[in-house]
Design an enzyme around this catalytic site. Sequence first.
Site, PDB file in Angstrom:
ATOM      1  N   ASN A   8      34.467  15.113  33.548  1.00 13.21           N
ATOM      2  CA  ASN A   8      34.785  13.972  34.409  1.00 13.21           C
ATOM      3  C   ASN A   8      33.871  12.821  33.996  1.00 13.21           C
ATOM      4  O   ASN A   8      32.679  12.854  34.277  1.00 13.21           O
ATOM      5  CB  ASN A   8      34.544  14.382  35.874  1.00 13.21           C
ATOM      6  N   TRP A   9      34.455  11.845  33.331  1.00  9.61           N
ATOM      7  CA  TRP A   9      33.643  10.733  32.825  1.00  9.61           C
ATOM      8  C   TRP A   9      33.295   9.714  33.913  1.00  9.61           C
ATOM      9  O   TRP A   9      32.510   8.806  33.677  1.00  9.61           O
ATOM     10  CB  TRP A   9      34.371  10.027  31.670  1.00  9.61           C
ATOM     11  N   LYS A  10      33.946   9.841  35.080  1.00 11.02           N
ATOM     12  CA  LYS A  10      33.689   8.897  36.182  1.00 11.02           C
ATOM     13  C   LYS A  10      33.877   7.459  35.680  1.00 11.02           C
ATOM     14  O   LYS A  10      34.745   7.222  34.847  1.00 11.02           O
ATOM     15  CB  LYS A  10      32.295   9.150  36.773  1.00 11.02           C
ATOM     16  N   HIS A  91      37.406  14.242  44.807  1.00  9.08           N
ATOM     17  CA  HIS A  91      36.007  14.311  44.368  1.00  9.08           C
ATOM     18  C   HIS A  91      35.132  13.730  45.477  1.00  9.08           C
ATOM     19  O   HIS A  91      35.531  12.785  46.168  1.00  9.08           O
ATOM     20  CB  HIS A  91      35.828  13.524  43.068  1.00  9.08           C
ATOM     21  N   GLU A  93      32.783  11.754  45.432  1.00  9.14           N
ATOM     22  CA  GLU A  93      32.560  10.308  45.320  1.00  9.14           C
ATOM     23  C   GLU A  93      33.758   9.525  45.869  1.00  9.14           C
ATOM     24  O   GLU A  93      33.597   8.437  46.424  1.00  9.14           O
ATOM     25  CB  GLU A  93      32.251   9.946  43.852  1.00  9.14           C
ATOM     26  N   GLU A 161      31.965  21.738  44.304  1.00 10.71           N
ATOM     27  CA  GLU A 161      30.897  20.838  43.872  1.00 10.71           C
ATOM     28  C   GLU A 161      29.999  20.482  45.058  1.00 10.71           C
ATOM     29  O   GLU A 161      30.334  19.573  45.836  1.00 10.71           O
ATOM     30  CB  GLU A 161      31.492  19.560  43.284  1.00 10.71           C
ATOM     31  N   GLY A 167      24.891  15.249  39.734  1.00  9.29           N
ATOM     32  CA  GLY A 167      24.079  14.220  39.094  1.00  9.29           C
ATOM     33  C   GLY A 167      22.594  14.288  39.427  1.00  9.29           C
ATOM     34  O   GLY A 167      21.852  13.351  39.144  1.00  9.29           O
ATOM     35  N   SER A 206      25.677  19.323  38.013  1.00 18.43           N
ATOM     36  CA  SER A 206      24.540  19.503  37.101  1.00 18.43           C
ATOM     37  C   SER A 206      24.705  20.681  36.140  1.00 18.43           C
ATOM     38  O   SER A 206      23.726  21.346  35.798  1.00 18.43           O
ATOM     39  CB  SER A 206      23.228  19.617  37.882  1.00 18.43           C
ATOM     40  N   GLY A 227      30.166  16.420  34.864  1.00 22.12           N
ATOM     41  CA  GLY A 227      30.051  14.973  34.830  1.00 22.12           C
ATOM     42  C   GLY A 227      29.240  14.521  33.626  1.00 22.12           C
ATOM     43  O   GLY A 227      29.731  14.450  32.502  1.00 22.12           O
ATOM     44  N   GLY A 228      27.958  14.262  33.848  1.00 25.91           N
ATOM     45  CA  GLY A 228      27.090  13.675  32.828  1.00 25.91           C
ATOM     46  C   GLY A 228      27.154  14.352  31.471  1.00 25.91           C
ATOM     47  O   GLY A 228      27.229  13.677  30.433  1.00 25.91           O
TER      48      GLY A 228
HETATM   49  P1  PGA Z   1      27.377  16.140  37.099  1.00 21.48           P
HETATM   50  O1  PGA Z   1      28.719  15.719  37.906  1.00 21.48           O
HETATM   51  O2  PGA Z   1      27.770  17.204  36.113  1.00 21.48           O
HETATM   52  O3  PGA Z   1      26.922  14.880  36.452  1.00 21.48           O
HETATM   53  O4  PGA Z   1      26.413  16.674  38.124  1.00 21.48           O
HETATM   54  C1  PGA Z   1      29.650  16.687  38.277  1.00 21.48           C
HETATM   55  C2  PGA Z   1      30.835  16.053  38.934  1.00 21.48           C
HETATM   56  O5  PGA Z   1      30.674  15.159  39.778  1.00 21.48           O
HETATM   57  O6  PGA Z   1      31.989  16.428  38.649  1.00 21.48           O
END
Ligand code: PGA
Length: 246
Positions: A8-10, A91, A93, A161, A167, A206, A227-228
């Site tokens: 997930n590149w957000k 998600h 967010e 999640e 993050g 993470s 994510g990251g």
């Molecule tokens: P992260 O994000 O791997 O950067 O913790 C995960 C996500 O929000 O899907």
Amino acid sequence: MRKLAAGNWKMNGTAATLAEIEALNARYDAAPVDILICPPATLLSRAADSAGTAIAIGGQDCHPAHSGAHTGDIASDMLKDAGATYVILGHSERRTDHNETDATVRVKTVAALNTGLIPIVCVGETEAERDADQTLDVIRTQLGGSLPDGLDGGDFVVAYEPVWAIGTGRVPTHDQITEVHDLMRAELTARFGDSATETRLLYGGSVKPGNAAEIFALSNVDGALVGGASLKADDFAGIIDALAGA
Ligand code: PGA
């Protein structure tokens, strides 16, 4: 079932970032697991061109309607038209930044399925909810409310999640992950019957190359939503390889 490594590149990535997808495409000719990148919508069609056949492309959200007067929104049909086969829904967010409720996520899930996309429905407790010992209730409620009735387990993916692990570099204990994933499998089986054995249950929050293998060894963990660490091909490849070896 085929395991799934989802990135997930957000709100990250411009044309230059497509090189990461090209690198993954070059590396995984015959992919050992399903590999998915969900770039920002502006990159979808170019990402699909870069991805080749080994890597799937997905959206990060869709509107519940198939078209219409909704400025700034994107329909599931448009994601599909741009080359997407999956879409992340609910998600944390989106739930926080855009006030998405379980009911919102449910109607989006219906739209995605009607379009022929595979929804990845996200659930997860906040740190306050975990501290108050409400985690299992929160997951039960979110899972129940975010999925429509009558699904076949193979038609959708669920991502657990924990909000406090996204993050932050903080990861739940193995027991905490297992407790939630076992609960999700039981809840899905109670609702959708034996087909729930086909639902991919992803852990997200993470996940890095260094902790992926131990997470993938846990029961009812069928992949990750990353994510990251999905923004760099080398890091994501470390996670893909860990999943393939699990
Ligand atoms: P992260 O994000 O791997 O950067 O913790 C995960 C996500 O929000 O899907």
